[in-house]
Write a protein that holds these residues in place. Structure first.
Motif, PDB file in Angstrom:
ATOM      1  N   MET A  28      12.454  43.199  -4.642  1.00 38.86           N
ATOM      2  CA  MET A  28      13.075  44.148  -3.703  1.00 38.86           C
ATOM      3  C   MET A  28      12.065  44.597  -2.639  1.00 38.86           C
ATOM      4  N   GLU A  29      10.826  44.783  -3.050  1.00 40.58           N
ATOM      5  CA  GLU A  29       9.793  45.164  -2.084  1.00 40.58           C
ATOM      6  C   GLU A  29       9.568  44.050  -1.062  1.00 40.58           C
ATOM      7  N   ALA A  30       9.563  42.811  -1.517  1.00 42.97           N
ATOM      8  CA  ALA A  30       9.407  41.675  -0.589  1.00 42.97           C
ATOM      9  C   ALA A  30      10.594  41.603   0.367  1.00 42.97           C
ATOM     10  N   LEU A  31      11.787  41.905  -0.133  1.00 38.90           N
ATOM     11  CA  LEU A  31      12.991  41.843   0.707  1.00 38.90           C
ATOM     12  C   LEU A  31      13.028  42.956   1.750  1.00 38.90           C
ATOM     13  N   ASN A  56      13.707  32.482 -15.517  1.00 41.04           N
ATOM     14  CA  ASN A  56      12.426  31.792 -15.608  1.00 41.04           C
ATOM     15  C   ASN A  56      11.603  32.225 -14.404  1.00 41.04           C
ATOM     16  N   ASN A  57      11.295  31.354 -13.501  1.00 37.57           N
ATOM     17  CA  ASN A  57      10.535  31.733 -12.316  1.00 37.57           C
ATOM     18  C   ASN A  57      11.335  31.515 -11.033  1.00 37.57           C
ATOM     19  N   ASP A  58      12.649  31.414 -11.180  1.00 39.35           N
ATOM     20  CA  ASP A  58      13.546  31.263 -10.034  1.00 39.35           C
ATOM     21  C   ASP A  58      14.195  32.603  -9.718  1.00 39.35           C
ATOM     22  N   VAL A  59      14.251  32.933  -8.434  1.00 43.83           N
ATOM     23  CA  VAL A  59      14.823  34.204  -7.990  1.00 43.83           C
ATOM     24  C   VAL A  59      16.125  33.930  -7.253  1.00 43.83           C
ATOM     25  N   HIS A  60      17.215  34.507  -7.753  1.00 42.57           N
ATOM     26  CA  HIS A  60      18.535  34.369  -7.140  1.00 42.57           C
ATOM     27  C   HIS A  60      18.874  35.699  -6.481  1.00 42.57           C
ATOM     28  N   ILE A  61      19.162  35.643  -5.180  1.00 48.85           N
ATOM     29  CA  ILE A  61      19.446  36.849  -4.396  1.00 48.85           C
ATOM     30  C   ILE A  61      20.870  36.760  -3.868  1.00 48.85           C
ATOM     31  N   THR A  62      21.688  37.740  -4.207  1.00 49.08           N
ATOM     32  CA  THR A  62      23.038  37.826  -3.653  1.00 49.08           C
ATOM     33  C   THR A  62      23.009  38.897  -2.574  1.00 49.08           C
ATOM     34  N   PHE A  63      23.431  38.519  -1.372  1.00 49.77           N
ATOM     35  CA  PHE A  63      23.380  39.455  -0.248  1.00 49.77           C
ATOM     36  C   PHE A  63      24.621  39.279   0.624  1.00 49.77           C
ATOM     37  N   THR A  64      24.770  40.210   1.529  1.00 48.53           N
ATOM     38  CA  THR A  64      25.870  40.145   2.484  1.00 48.53           C
ATOM     39  C   THR A  64      25.346  40.481   3.867  1.00 48.53           C
ATOM     40  N   GLN A  79      14.205  33.891   5.907  1.00 46.52           N
ATOM     41  CA  GLN A  79      13.253  34.994   5.738  1.00 46.52           C
ATOM     42  C   GLN A  79      13.160  35.403   4.270  1.00 46.52           C
ATOM     43  N   MET A  80      14.280  35.443   3.582  1.00 48.31           N
ATOM     44  CA  MET A  80      14.263  35.788   2.155  1.00 48.31           C
ATOM     45  C   MET A  80      13.438  34.776   1.377  1.00 48.31           C
ATOM     46  N   LYS A  81      13.643  33.498   1.668  1.00 52.66           N
ATOM     47  CA  LYS A  81      12.869  32.452   0.993  1.00 52.66           C
ATOM     48  C   LYS A  81      11.378  32.621   1.288  1.00 52.66           C
ATOM     49  N   GLU A  82      11.047  32.876   2.540  1.00 55.23           N
ATOM     50  CA  GLU A  82       9.650  33.006   2.949  1.00 55.23           C
ATOM     51  C   GLU A  82       8.955  34.163   2.233  1.00 55.23           C
ATOM     52  N   PHE A  83       9.535  35.353   2.302  1.00 54.36           N
ATOM     53  CA  PHE A  83       8.877  36.542   1.761  1.00 54.36           C
ATOM     54  C   PHE A  83       8.848  36.552   0.238  1.00 54.36           C
ATOM     55  N   VAL A  84       9.924  36.160  -0.407  1.00 56.66           N
ATOM     56  CA  VAL A  84       9.966  36.204  -1.869  1.00 56.66           C
ATOM     57  C   VAL A  84       9.126  35.085  -2.474  1.00 56.66           C
ATOM     58  N   SER A  85       9.070  33.935  -1.817  1.00 60.03           N
ATOM     59  CA  SER A  85       8.279  32.828  -2.359  1.00 60.03           C
ATOM     60  C   SER A  85       6.785  33.126  -2.348  1.00 60.03           C
ATOM     61  N   GLU A  86       6.364  34.127  -1.579  1.00 57.26           N
ATOM     62  CA  GLU A  86       4.951  34.516  -1.545  1.00 57.26           C
ATOM     63  C   GLU A  86       4.529  35.265  -2.809  1.00 57.26           C
ATOM     64  N   LEU A  87       5.496  35.745  -3.601  1.00 57.89           N
ATOM     65  CA  LEU A  87       5.168  36.474  -4.824  1.00 57.89           C
ATOM     66  C   LEU A  87       4.616  35.519  -5.879  1.00 57.89           C
ATOM     67  N   GLY A  89       4.108  33.547  -9.123  1.00 62.31           N
ATOM     68  CA  GLY A  89       4.997  33.077 -10.174  1.00 62.31           C
ATOM     69  C   GLY A  89       6.347  32.571  -9.710  1.00 62.31           C
ATOM     70  N   VAL A  90       6.695  32.759  -8.443  1.00 60.49           N
ATOM     71  CA  VAL A  90       7.999  32.311  -7.954  1.00 60.49           C
ATOM     72  C   VAL A  90       7.968  30.804  -7.726  1.00 60.49           C
ATOM     73  N   VAL A  91       8.939  30.106  -8.310  1.00 62.64           N
ATOM     74  CA  VAL A  91       9.056  28.670  -8.121  1.00 62.64           C
ATOM     75  C   VAL A  91      10.093  28.356  -7.053  1.00 62.64           C
ATOM     76  N   GLU A  92      11.258  28.997  -7.157  1.00 60.33           N
ATOM     77  CA  GLU A  92      12.333  28.738  -6.196  1.00 60.33           C
ATOM     78  C   GLU A  92      13.047  30.044  -5.856  1.00 60.33           C
ATOM     79  N   VAL A  93      13.449  30.166  -4.594  1.00 65.23           N
ATOM     80  CA  VAL A  93      14.225  31.319  -4.124  1.00 65.23           C
ATOM     81  C   VAL A  93      15.579  30.794  -3.698  1.00 65.23           C
TER      82      VAL A  93
END
Length: 118
Positions: A28-31, A56-64, A79-87, A89-93
């Protein structure tokens, strides 16, 4: 002999499958870095992020978006992929845009409501 005096060059690639997955608060902070260009406020404060699931290490984001006619969907997804993938342990956004339930200003934080005059 190779350029390193007989030694091979080995590049270390950490095993992401064993890395610690980020927690929801980190995501949420990355978003908060994802900004609605028309309103100048972040997606979290605007209440546009509906859900974050970490498997696991995949982050699923539901947004509108504020409206289905809003043209910024592809930009926001990147942008979501860019910022969250910087965390760490994240493998896929995996962002998923939905329009049900529809967004309303009631979903905004109090600060966002104040900034926009609600």
């Amino acid at each position: 002999m190779g350029p390193l005096g007989g030694f091979s060059r080995i590049q270390y690639m950490p095993d992401q499958s064993t890395a610690t997955a980020p927690d929801r608060d980190d995501v949420m902070e990355a978003l908060e870095n994802v900004i609605d260009p028309e309103l100048g406020l972040d997606f979290v404060s605007l209440g546009l992020v509906y859900d974050v699931e970490i498997e696991n290490n995949d982050v699923h984001i539901t947004f509108t978006l504020t409206t289905p006619a809003c043209p910024i969907g592809p930009q926001v997804t990147e942008q979501m992929k860019e910022f969250v993938s910087e965390l760490d342990g994240v493998v896929e956004v995996v962002p998923k845009m939905v329009f049900s339930p529809p967004w309303t200003p009631d979903r905004m934080s109090e600060d966002a409501k104040f900034a926009l005059g609600f």
